[in-house]
Design a protein around this motif. Sequence first.
Motif, PDB file in Angstrom:
ATOM      1  N   UNK A 197       1.011  67.126  18.605  1.00 49.98           N
ATOM      2  CA  UNK A 197       0.021  67.625  19.565  1.00 49.98           C
ATOM      3  C   UNK A 197      -0.945  68.581  18.885  1.00 49.98           C
ATOM      4  N   UNK A 198      -1.161  68.399  17.586  1.00 50.87           N
ATOM      5  CA  UNK A 198      -2.094  69.238  16.836  1.00 50.87           C
ATOM      6  C   UNK A 198      -2.987  68.356  15.972  1.00 50.87           C
ATOM      7  N   UNK A 199      -4.250  68.754  15.890  1.00 49.61           N
ATOM      8  CA  UNK A 199      -5.242  68.036  15.092  1.00 49.61           C
ATOM      9  C   UNK A 199      -5.880  69.009  14.106  1.00 49.61           C
ATOM     10  N   UNK A 201      -8.800  70.881  12.148  1.00 51.62           N
ATOM     11  CA  UNK A 201     -10.113  71.355  12.582  1.00 51.62           C
ATOM     12  C   UNK A 201     -10.651  72.342  11.555  1.00 51.62           C
ATOM     13  N   UNK A 202     -11.930  72.684  11.645  1.00 48.34           N
ATOM     14  CA  UNK A 202     -12.475  73.710  10.735  1.00 48.34           C
ATOM     15  C   UNK A 202     -11.802  75.069  10.888  1.00 48.34           C
ATOM     16  N   UNK A 203     -11.064  75.278  11.968  1.00 46.99           N
ATOM     17  CA  UNK A 203     -10.438  76.581  12.240  1.00 46.99           C
ATOM     18  C   UNK A 203      -8.930  76.548  12.086  1.00 46.99           C
ATOM     19  N   UNK A 204      -8.431  75.408  11.599  1.00 43.95           N
ATOM     20  CA  UNK A 204      -6.997  75.252  11.418  1.00 43.95           C
ATOM     21  C   UNK A 204      -6.441  74.251  12.420  1.00 43.95           C
ATOM     22  N   UNK A 205      -5.201  73.817  12.221  1.00 44.21           N
ATOM     23  CA  UNK A 205      -4.614  72.837  13.137  1.00 44.21           C
ATOM     24  C   UNK A 205      -4.461  73.406  14.544  1.00 44.21           C
ATOM     25  N   UNK A 206      -4.672  72.536  15.537  1.00 38.72           N
ATOM     26  CA  UNK A 206      -4.562  72.979  16.924  1.00 38.72           C
ATOM     27  C   UNK A 206      -4.963  71.863  17.864  1.00 38.72           C
ATOM     28  N   UNK A 207      -5.311  72.256  19.047  1.00 36.48           N
ATOM     29  CA  UNK A 207      -5.697  71.284  20.072  1.00 36.48           C
ATOM     30  C   UNK A 207      -6.799  71.883  20.935  1.00 36.48           C
ATOM     31  N   UNK A 208      -7.509  71.046  21.682  1.00 38.35           N
ATOM     32  CA  UNK A 208      -8.649  71.548  22.456  1.00 38.35           C
ATOM     33  C   UNK A 208      -8.221  72.322  23.695  1.00 38.35           C
ATOM     34  N   UNK A 209      -9.093  73.218  24.137  1.00 38.29           N
ATOM     35  CA  UNK A 209      -8.954  73.808  25.453  1.00 38.29           C
ATOM     36  C   UNK A 209      -9.361  72.788  26.504  1.00 38.29           C
TER      37      UNK A 209
END
Length: 471
Positions: A197-199, A201-209
């Motif tokens: 459940x993490x992707x 990104x330019x800001x580190x792995x995570x997921x969208x709001x």
Amino acid sequence: MTLRLYDTATRSVRDFVPRQPGEVSVYLCGVTVQSAPHIGHLRSGVNYDVLRRWLTHQGLRVTFIRNITDVDDKVLDKAAAAGQPFWSIAYANELLLAAAYRSLNVLPPTYEPRATGHIPEMHQLIERLIDRGHAYPAGDGSGDVYFDVASYADYGALSGQRPDAMQPAGDGADRAKRDPRDFALWKGVKPGEPADAAWRSPWGPGRPGWHIECSAMCWRYLGPEFDIHGGGLDLTFPHHENEVAQSRAAGLPFARYWVHHGLLNLGAAKMSKSLGNVIDLDHVARLGVRPVELRYYLTAAHYRSRIDYSDDVLLESSTAYRRIEGFVRRAAEQVGAVAATGMPAGFAAAMDDDLNTSAAFAVLHDEIRDGNNLLAGGDDDAVRASLGRVRAMLGVLGLDPLDPSWGDAAPRDELRGAVDALIALALDQRAQARARRDWAAADAVRDQLKQAGVTVEDTPHGPRWTIGEQT
């Protein structure tokens, strides 16, 4: 065109003017698929399906987007509790939702995007917001990115909220925010969250709001500006408020009209999966209510009105629809399946008046009453014209019992034949009793039929029977 819609942004009913002549673009906030759908979700699908059908009836080409939110905190919580991958939970519930929509004759959307399929578009939108000074990465190393509420002067305009009276957003640690009201655009991965459940990104792995998901999908499928954004009244704040803020702050004109439908309440609270107070299709089926009758129930109230659910009212609606269905089927048997034609002016005026289905149904029921009288009179041409008008109205409402999309909405042919034969036998016995002037026996047959839901009316052309009380 003459359609007028209540626009939440201006708090007024105003003329609807499409952005492009002959075309309409609509985005409906879909369901978060953490569990199976309830009839509150289905009200949304049915209400905007009626809007879409009416726009199409007006000769407009409609691009209709209805998204699926397949990743967010609720989906992850359900997946953790079940010990399953989040995507497994989401997809299983998405299939249930699609089946429920089909059962209610809700037309499929032009596109039905999933949030997880549009991570790159979300990244692009977040980067635009950072570049324009409307968003910032958290300084605590969490990988979170927040929208800067104070940087957008019109924040609160859609919902009428005063920013100084707002509660904290609650979707991230306040220590990481410049302002507690700032909301998450990107959520850095947290300990214990599933790796799938993490992707990156330019800001580190995570997921969208949650909010950035819809803005990105609107942008991808409808462009910088589109006609109508729809959803439940409960989404006005914070979801839609945050959508319009981040989209316009990124330089997108976004939605031109905001259309919100009322809630479906159970008791004193809205029907909600998180509250556990829901009525689902299984409950409706146990009452003996068919999907077409549930659609009638959900459509009969004006889309902006609140519905206070009760089994009794649903059953009354079921009976009302069966009266409509009875006329349509009897008329079709007498004169053939006449095509929809001759939309009554009163019905069209009601639909143009902010989709006033309550007034539109009044016109429909008047036509049904008159049509029943025409059936008794034996004027086939008049019956044919009446059936055409009724089918024109029912087609816009998605309630035409002759629409093959309903499948087995009507009794099976063999069952219907058996019912017809049994009623004919009872009426023959009644006729014999009347012929020998045995009025008590004749009345007893009529009363027994009435107890079974069959109303008998004597006409100059012989007895006429209907299932359900006459309008």
